[in-house]
Scaffold this motif. Sequence first.
Motif, mmCIF file in Angstrom:
data_model
loop_
_atom_site.group_PDB
_atom_site.id
_atom_site.type_symbol
_atom_site.label_atom_id
_atom_site.label_comp_id
_atom_site.label_asym_id
_atom_site.label_seq_id
_atom_site.Cartn_x
_atom_site.Cartn_y
_atom_site.Cartn_z
ATOM 1 N N UNK A 156 0.564 -1.299 0.307
ATOM 2 C CA UNK A 156 -0.269 -0.093 -0.190
ATOM 3 C C UNK A 156 0.781 1.016 0.018
ATOM 4 N N UNK A 157 1.889 0.973 0.533
ATOM 5 C CA UNK A 157 2.922 2.862 1.168
ATOM 6 C C UNK A 157 3.092 2.667 -0.772
ATOM 7 N N UNK A 158 3.931 1.417 -0.684
ATOM 8 C CA UNK A 158 5.043 1.537 -2.207
ATOM 9 C C UNK A 158 3.996 2.225 -3.592
ATOM 10 N N UNK A 159 2.414 1.540 -3.311
ATOM 11 C CA UNK A 159 1.951 2.080 -4.031
ATOM 12 C C UNK A 159 1.080 2.869 -3.925
ATOM 13 N N UNK A 160 0.948 3.908 -3.133
ATOM 14 C CA UNK A 160 0.823 5.593 -2.658
ATOM 15 C C UNK A 160 2.152 6.356 -3.109
ATOM 16 N N UNK A 161 3.051 5.956 -3.028
ATOM 17 C CA UNK A 161 4.296 6.646 -3.434
ATOM 18 C C UNK A 161 4.388 6.571 -4.786
ATOM 19 N N UNK A 162 3.996 5.927 -5.361
ATOM 20 C CA UNK A 162 4.045 5.560 -7.033
ATOM 21 C C UNK A 162 4.640 4.778 -7.286
ATOM 22 N N UNK A 163 4.560 3.291 -7.379
ATOM 23 C CA UNK A 163 4.576 2.184 -7.512
ATOM 24 C C UNK A 163 4.004 1.576 -9.077
ATOM 25 N N UNK A 164 3.864 0.975 -10.038
ATOM 26 C CA UNK A 164 3.130 0.539 -10.691
ATOM 27 C C UNK A 164 2.410 -0.497 -10.679
ATOM 28 N N UNK A 165 2.736 -1.627 -9.677
ATOM 29 C CA UNK A 165 1.777 -2.699 -9.549
ATOM 30 C C UNK A 165 0.453 -2.277 -8.733
ATOM 31 N N UNK A 166 0.182 -3.508 -8.777
ATOM 32 C CA UNK A 166 -1.922 -2.938 -8.398
ATOM 33 C C UNK A 166 -1.493 -3.068 -6.890
ATOM 34 N N UNK A 167 -2.543 -2.692 -6.024
ATOM 35 C CA UNK A 167 -3.057 -2.741 -4.508
ATOM 36 C C UNK A 167 -3.544 -3.537 -4.256
ATOM 37 N N UNK A 168 -4.421 -4.961 -4.724
ATOM 38 C CA UNK A 168 -5.221 -5.145 -5.177
ATOM 39 C C UNK A 168 -5.330 -6.817 -3.661
ATOM 40 N N UNK A 169 -3.608 -6.994 -3.798
ATOM 41 C CA UNK A 169 -3.511 -7.894 -3.389
ATOM 42 C C UNK A 169 -3.189 -7.749 -1.513
ATOM 43 N N UNK A 170 -3.252 -6.746 -1.512
ATOM 44 C CA UNK A 170 -2.721 -5.945 0.437
ATOM 45 C C UNK A 170 -4.142 -6.854 0.933
ATOM 46 N N UNK A 171 -5.519 -5.894 0.656
ATOM 47 C CA UNK A 171 -6.467 -5.783 1.133
ATOM 48 C C UNK A 171 -6.947 -7.561 1.296
#
Length: 419
Positions: A120-135
């Motif tokens: 979540x933190x890295x995607x929020x900082x701009x990582x091009x990967x998805x956030x859906x795995x975390x939840x």
Amino acid sequence: MTTLPTRTYWLQRWAALLLTGILAGLGGMLLALLLHEVQHLVYGYSRSTVLSPQTFLQGVTDASAQRRFLALLAAGVVAGCGWWLLGRFGKKRVSISAAVKNTDKPMPAVTTLIHALLQIVTVGMGSPLGREVAPREVGSLFAGGVARRLHLTSADIQLMIACGAGAGLAAVYNVPLAGAVFTLEVLLVSFRWEAAIAALATSALAAWIATLGLGDEHQYRFTANMAATSLIFWGALSGPLFGAAAFGFRRLTQRARGKVRSNWQMPVFSLIAFAALGALSVWFPQLPGNGKGPTQLTLDGDVTLKLALALLCIKVFVIWAVLRGGAEGGLLTPGLTVGALLGSLLFILLGRFFPGSDMAGFALTGAAGFLSASMQMPVTAITLMLEFTRMDHSFLVPVTLCVTGAFMTCRQLERVRPG
């Protein structure tokens, strides 16, 4: 072996379902709020409110080029050092699919939570990967814990873990039906009634819980009223093309992940990958993040030939680079973005041969087809596009035809060229 009375066990099972939906919903909601807070803090927009009408793409575009580069450089440090330290000092991570297959190996709580927070933190900082795995991971972790506390059978623990993952997906994207279908199609590989009811109940409850904090909004704005007849022919013709492209994308990402080593190389490679992304974002502010912004541009018809081609090529490159660097995250939204960009590019080149169709329709079918093949989940992909865009049902035919052709082509290519 003593068995519990039927009524007592039924109540325990029902309690597990309710708690799974509630906890997955709360987990997805809190992770989404954290994501927004990180985005606002890092790129300096909408600081007064967590939920803002200003999009991430607008925030990144308004930020200075120097701030974009430094933000992504910092993301590389967090990703490389975070996952290297987690791999070295944390317990061995158990994936959702592994936890579903073998209930004797529960997901380690601390490792799983840190793994989710890093995403979540890295995607929020701009990582091009998805956030859906975390939840999904958090939902599965909570569901497995609840099921074991209530002394459910191994089969029901397996069901709850899978439902927790689907409910987490439903919560973070407000897609209750797609969350349930994902549980059945991808994790359980079963559409039996008992599992279907459990998946629907937990995903619907989780999605509703999440709307209490995130609002009842869908992910993409799609304004087309009706699908043109020519789009049906395009959907049928283009499916194999998107399937072949998805096959290449799957090979590329799998090999990138397979080369990652949890040693000193991870922080170094991660920093290099994110530095490259940061440098490219100076000219292309659409690159940071999971791809929601570029996808919306294609659905709005706001990309040119040069922009679509550049974003498509660079997006695939930075996804490969950060995966090779050791960053973790999902490929659902990135895959959808790659498909939408490819669809928009093909519209610019071939759209004149399909009168009545527009870029939005080509992007929609391309996103669905590419996603279905790259993630190997055709029914989930169709359902996701329905709930992501609230599209008119007339688009179901071209989307389904494209998904069918793409999925079958990718599967056939993997049989012919395994490994």
